[in-house]
Design an enzyme around this catalytic site. Structure first.
Site, PDB file in Angstrom:
ATOM      1  N   ARG A 189       0.817  -1.220   0.000  1.00  0.00           N
ATOM      2  CA  ARG A 189       0.000   0.000   0.000  1.00  0.00           C
ATOM      3  C   ARG A 189       0.852   1.271   0.000  1.00  0.00           C
ATOM      4  O   ARG A 189       0.511   2.257   0.646  1.00  0.00           O
ATOM      5  CB  ARG A 189      -0.961  -0.002   1.194  1.00  0.00           C
ATOM      6  CG  ARG A 189      -1.933  -1.158   1.212  1.00  0.00           C
ATOM      7  CD  ARG A 189      -2.869  -1.153   0.007  1.00  0.00           C
ATOM      8  NE  ARG A 189      -3.692  -2.359  -0.010  1.00  0.00           N
ATOM      9  CZ  ARG A 189      -3.387  -3.476  -0.656  1.00  0.00           C
ATOM     10  NH1 ARG A 189      -2.280  -3.550  -1.366  1.00  0.00           N
ATOM     11  NH2 ARG A 189      -4.177  -4.524  -0.621  1.00  0.00           N
ATOM     12  N   SER A 236     -10.925   0.507   3.387  1.00  0.00           N
ATOM     13  CA  SER A 236     -10.134   0.101   4.549  1.00  0.00           C
ATOM     14  C   SER A 236      -9.370   1.305   5.098  1.00  0.00           C
ATOM     15  O   SER A 236      -8.599   1.932   4.371  1.00  0.00           O
ATOM     16  CB  SER A 236      -9.146  -1.001   4.165  1.00  0.00           C
ATOM     17  OG  SER A 236      -9.830  -2.151   3.721  1.00  0.00           O
ATOM     18  N   GLU A 248      -4.145   3.705   6.264  1.00  0.00           N
ATOM     19  CA  GLU A 248      -4.054   3.541   4.813  1.00  0.00           C
ATOM     20  C   GLU A 248      -4.620   4.774   4.119  1.00  0.00           C
ATOM     21  O   GLU A 248      -4.120   5.216   3.093  1.00  0.00           O
ATOM     22  CB  GLU A 248      -4.817   2.286   4.378  1.00  0.00           C
ATOM     23  CG  GLU A 248      -4.787   2.019   2.898  1.00  0.00           C
ATOM     24  CD  GLU A 248      -5.416   0.687   2.550  1.00  0.00           C
ATOM     25  OE1 GLU A 248      -6.231   0.658   1.611  1.00  0.00           O
ATOM     26  OE2 GLU A 248      -5.101  -0.325   3.212  1.00  0.00           O
TER      27      GLU A 248
END
Length: 305
Positions: free
Chosen positions: A176, A226, A296
């Protein structure tokens, strides 16, 4: 530089209706939060982006770039300077097993175009709500797939408005993350190398992933997907759930009852509600399990005065 002057000049450079003052940025994020942009522009091609960058550099005006706002929280005080939305830069071409997609194209749409051409490799992206540019920026992934697996190169624009082509290695992909979080390059287009496949098999896999997503994720409410990265050898949602935080609400934002890894805007929540809830969840999980959850989702903009 007076923002009225900025607005007036950029209105001569971009098409009518593509330059706005005091635009509410909550209208440009999936979670429906965010204050005003001083000047909001939506270029339709690379030349217009270059013109905006050169003008901003000349007068030292800060510039912030947005994709489709799926993985970002814009603070309630909004964004100073020029905010550039890339949602109109959406071209996609297919040549053999290669797809070239521009930054504003939805990665979901690109995965469907791959399906239409019997190309396999992007099935994992069929439920990712972000743009191509955003997907490269954070090395988006799902269900075992990642953008880095299929990307071969990308065209970027430097902070000086210069075009460059970068190979995959230059992206420094990780979980990520990519090099773009630490430089001033703007992702303009990506080249994906896929493989020939069987339409029915590709579609069946995409249908299965879509079913999993729809059955497990709170798609009925605005969210940014998320919120946290997956911690080593664990899952953020599992830790949040086991901390008893599902249903925890601050203001109009709550930890989803359907999936603990999501925070949903259930009642006109604000960016500050999201930020406060993120900090509360991080603090609670760390106290209970000794694990510090890493965000994130990106947080940008100014606090409300």
């Amino acid at each position: 530089m007076n923002m009225q002057e900025v607005y007036e000049y950029l209105s001569t450079v971009l098409p009518e209706g593509h330059v706005k003052q005091d635009e509410m940025l909550k209208n440009h994020t999936h979670i429906k939060v965010g204050g005003k942009a001083d000047v909001f522009v939506a270029p339709t091609n690379y030349d217009e982006i270059q013109e905006v960058i050169k003008y901003a550099n000349k007068y030292n005006i800060p510039v912030t770039f947005l994709g489709n706002g799926s993985n970002v929280i814009i603070k309630d005080g909004g964004i100073r300077g020029i905010t550039v939305s890339l949602i109109h830069i959406t071209g996609v071409t297919v040549t053999g097993t290669t797809i070239v997609a521009q930054c504003g194209a939805a990665i979901i749409d690109v995965s469907r175009i791959a399906l239409d051409h019997n190309l396999t490799g992007l099935e994992f992206a069929c439920g990712i709500p972000g743009s191509v540019g955003g997907a490269l920026y954070m090395n988006a992934g799902a269900y075992g797939g990642e953008i880095s697996f299929v990307l071969t190169e990308a065209v970027v624009m430097t902070g000086d408005g210069e075009l460059r082509t970068l190979t995959k290695e230059a992206f420094e992909f990780g979980y990520r993350k990519s090099v773009f979080a630490n430089n001033h390059y703007i992702i303009l287009e990506a080249r994906f190398e896929l493989e020939e496949g069987v339409y029915e098999e590709i579609k069946a896999k995409m249908d299965d992933l879509t079913f999993k997503r729809e059955s497990k994720q709170p798609l009925e409410y605005p969210s940014c997907g998320s919120v946290f990265k997956r911690p080593p050898n664990n899952f953020a949602g599992k830790l949040i759930q086991e901390s008893g935080l599902q249903g925890k609400r601050i203001g109009g934002v709550e930890v989803s009852l359907k999936h603990a890894g999501f925070m949903v805007n259930v009642d006109n929540g604000t960016a500050q509600d999201y930020i406060d809830l993120i900090h509360f969840v991080q603090k609670t999980v760390e106290e209970k399990f000794g694990v510090k959850l890493e965000r994130e989702v990106r947080i940008i903009g100014e606090d409300k005065e």
